[in-house]
Enzyme design. Structure first.
Site, PDB file in Angstrom:
ATOM      1  N   GLU A  93       0.645  -1.059  -0.036  1.00  0.00           N
ATOM      2  CA  GLU A  93       0.082   0.143  -0.144  1.00  0.00           C
ATOM      3  C   GLU A  93       0.917   1.371   0.116  1.00  0.00           C
ATOM      4  OE1 GLU A  93      -3.372  -0.273   3.010  1.00  0.00           O
ATOM      5  OE2 GLU A  93      -4.014  -2.082   2.071  1.00  0.00           O
ATOM      6  N   GLU A  96      -5.010  -8.701  -0.291  1.00  0.00           N
ATOM      7  CA  GLU A  96      -5.671  -8.434   0.938  1.00  0.00           C
ATOM      8  C   GLU A  96      -6.901  -8.349   0.570  1.00  0.00           C
ATOM      9  OE1 GLU A  96      -4.411  -5.319   3.426  1.00  0.00           O
ATOM     10  OE2 GLU A  96      -2.235  -5.618   3.072  1.00  0.00           O
TER      11      GLU A  96
HETATM   12  O1  AHR Z   1      -4.820  -5.987   7.032  1.00  0.00           O
HETATM   13  C1  AHR Z   1      -4.764  -4.940   7.921  1.00  0.00           C
HETATM   14  C2  AHR Z   1      -4.104  -3.840   7.047  1.00  0.00           C
HETATM   15  O2  AHR Z   1      -4.978  -3.253   5.877  1.00  0.00           O
HETATM   16  C3  AHR Z   1      -2.686  -4.177   6.509  1.00  0.00           C
HETATM   17  O3  AHR Z   1      -1.568  -4.184   7.396  1.00  0.00           O
HETATM   18  C4  AHR Z   1      -2.755  -2.913   5.071  1.00  0.00           C
HETATM   19  O4  AHR Z   1      -1.956  -3.447   4.246  1.00  0.00           O
HETATM   20  C5  AHR Z   1      -4.311  -2.719   5.087  1.00  0.00           C
HETATM   21  O5  AHR Z   1      -4.404  -1.317   5.154  1.00  0.00           O
END
Ligand code: AHR
Length: 542
Positions: free
Chosen positions: A213, A347
């Site tokens: 991110e 994610e």
């Molecule tokens: O999964 C939790 C967080 O969500 C992670 O650390 C980040 O990459 C995302 O914003």
């Protein structure tokens, strides 16, 4: 998914029209409405031609994400060698056994946002630094779970490493040295140090995430700035493992978009346009996509104690995954029609409000039947995009967000999402088989969703697997499957459902939501089965 129909269910209520007053007529109508049986839902006709096949559904679509966050690693995986909780070299045995059963293909580690502040040297050797975890609750991080412990854990569960390297506060040199430490022969100084720390042979690192991110917690970079950094990492962070030079090469995954809309399409455009013109000196094999299921980030839904309205809203939001993948796939197709670069959804999952009394930085939530349905819908979307989406990681593996497993000291419970991952194991590395069906509709308030979803695949032994989800929480779905290209004699499998959409497994009642056997009636090339309301079913056809 074919969601063609907008079936209107007509209630066949006969009201005798006699010369009575309006009031009596209204009462008669109301009574008729109450006494009439619930409308029969139309049968769902599914056609599967097993002789037609699509792409491979990569097992890496069923990957996990494990971050140093709350009790995700410490307590969830690592209890330490001196713990009374049964463990092997500090890693809890119950969690390992449970994860082995779902054949976790890869684990993304150490973050997340944590990765961009992680310095690997603090997590090797005898003297581990005690640092802080500023992203997640500001707690201390004693670094007792580091590189060797992670790789030991992967060995115990039979999984592959997806390392996220630090592009935020680290340097290309630090990341390059981490990979050299892990993969070079013991003749080199770093390889010798690894051997002195207990591992002579180079480790295999299957996947390398270049930052996390970077548009937000990873440094709020512009796409152009990130691109310039990413090229350097792509070039210099090398894998020296002799076994990974020609075959099994490490795949590099660049930071990709975090949603849909102009900000994110610009990111994908920038990276993919550069990739199309890349020179020999850098390359990527994957572009990441992060997409959580959240209706409102400022007023997150509860993970337990909710009703049908919240159920349908969350599922409506989760189905957006398909549109988001289409949006970015279209850009990728423009620059990479050969589909060399995979879209890696590293994610995904539901992000709810933290459980009351939990540390809000630990992202602790319950996991209900709704999450099982949500997981199945997302896995189905990934499978339908298997030509481009070749890897995905649910957030997160243990005790954090949409977890497979919840622990409390020595106790452990498997969540409804875990059961879906287990039921879907036969889809790992199976070949996609197209399914045609009219999904029908399910409406709750102003939310209308497809009533059912279905995918099919053929495994290496030629067995056909069908996954069916009945989204409708109120009506069973009678499904008639017409099979072409296979001579079915029997069909059986498992179904997952419960009495309420927010049913959960607890330490006291660990099997409130657990799969139960189901069989289908087979007649020639036809299968007939009834899907319980709000259920996920996987059957094999022989
Ligand atoms: O999964 C939790 C967080 O969500 C992670 O650390 C980040 O990459 C995302 O914003």
């Amino acid at each position: 998914m074919t969601s063609r129909s907008s079936v209107t269910y007509l209630r066949a209520t006969r009201v005798q029209f006699a010369p009575v007053g309006l009031a009596r007529f209204v009462v008669a109508l109301a009574l008729a409405a109450i006494l009439a049986p619930a409308p029969a839902a139309a049968q769902i006709d599914v056609v599967i031609d097993a002789s037609k096949t699509g792409p491979k559904i990569e097992r890496h679509l069923f990957g996990q994400f494990a971050e140093h966050l709350g009790k995700g690693i410490y307590e969830g995986v690592w209890v330490g060698t001196g713990s009374p909780i049964p463990n092997t070299r500090g890693i809890r045995n119950d969690v390992v056994e449970a994860l082995k059963a779902i054949k976790v293909p890869n684990v993304r580690w150490p973050g997340g946002c944590f990765a961009d502040e992680y310095h690997w040297r603090k997590g090797i050797g005898r003297d581990r630094s005690v640092t802080l975890n500023p992203n997640w609750g500001g707690v201390t991080e004693d670094n007792t779970f580091g590189t060797h412990e992670f790789m030991d854990f992967l060995g115990q569960i039979g999984s592959e490493a997806f390392l996220s390297v630090n592009l935020g506060t680290g340097t290309p040199q630090e990341a390059a040295e981490w990979l050299e430490y892990m993969t070079a022969s013991p003749e080199t100084t770093l390889g010798k140090e690894r051997a002195a720390n207990g591992r002579n042979e180079p480790y295999k690192v299957a996947f390398l995430g270049i930052g996390n991110e970077s548009w937000d917690c990873g440094g709020n970079m512009s796409p152009e700035y990130y691109l310039s950094q990413m090229k350097i990492y792509s070039r210099f962070v090398r894998n020296f493992n002799p076994a990974q030079q020609d075959a099994q090469q490490m795949l590099r995954i660049a930071v990709g978009p975090g949603g849909s809309g102009p900000r994110w399409t610009e990111w994908t455009e920038t990276i993919m346009k550069a990739w199309q013109r890349h020179t020999w000196s850098w390359d990527i094999e994957g572009l990441s996509l992060h997409n959580y299921t959240v209706v409102d980030w400022n007023a997150k839904h509860k993970s337990v104690g909710f009703g049908e309205a919240e159920y349908s809203q969350i599922l409506k939001t989760t189905l957006e995954m398909d549109r988001i993948i289409n949006e970015h796939s279209a850009i990728m197709d423009k620059y990479d029609p050969g589909k060399k670069v995979a879209l890696v959804v590293d994610e995904w999952g539901a992000w709810y409000a933290p459980l009351p009394a939990s540390n809000p930085g630990f992202l602790v939530q319950q996991n209900s039947l709704r999450d099982a349905v949500l997981a199945a819908l997302n896995l189905n979307i990934f499978a339908r995009h298997a030509d481009r989406v070749r890897m995905a990681n649910i957030a997160q593996m243990v005790n954090v967000l949409q977890a497979m497993i919840l622990t409390d000291k020595e106790k452990m419970v498997l969540t409804p999402t875990y059961h879906v991952f287990k039921m879907y194991v036969p889809f790992q590395d199976a070949t996609f088989v197209p399914v045609t069906f009219d999904a029908g509709t399910y409406t709750s308030g102003n939310v209308t969703l497809p009533r059912v979803d279905a995918i099919a695949a053929k495994d290496a032994a030629g067995t056909l697997w069908i996954a069916l989800t009945n989204i409708d929480p109120n009506r069973p779905a009678d499904v008639a499957v017409r099979l072409a290209g296979t001579g079915a004699v029997a069909a059986a499998g498992e179904t997952l459902t419960a009495a309420a959409v927010d049913a959960v497994n607890t330490f006291e009642a660990p099997r409130a939501v657990a799969p139960k056997p189901i069989s289908a009636k087979v007649q020639g090339d036809r299968l007939a089965l009834t899907l319980a309301p709000k259920s996920v079913t996987v059957i094999s056809v022989r």
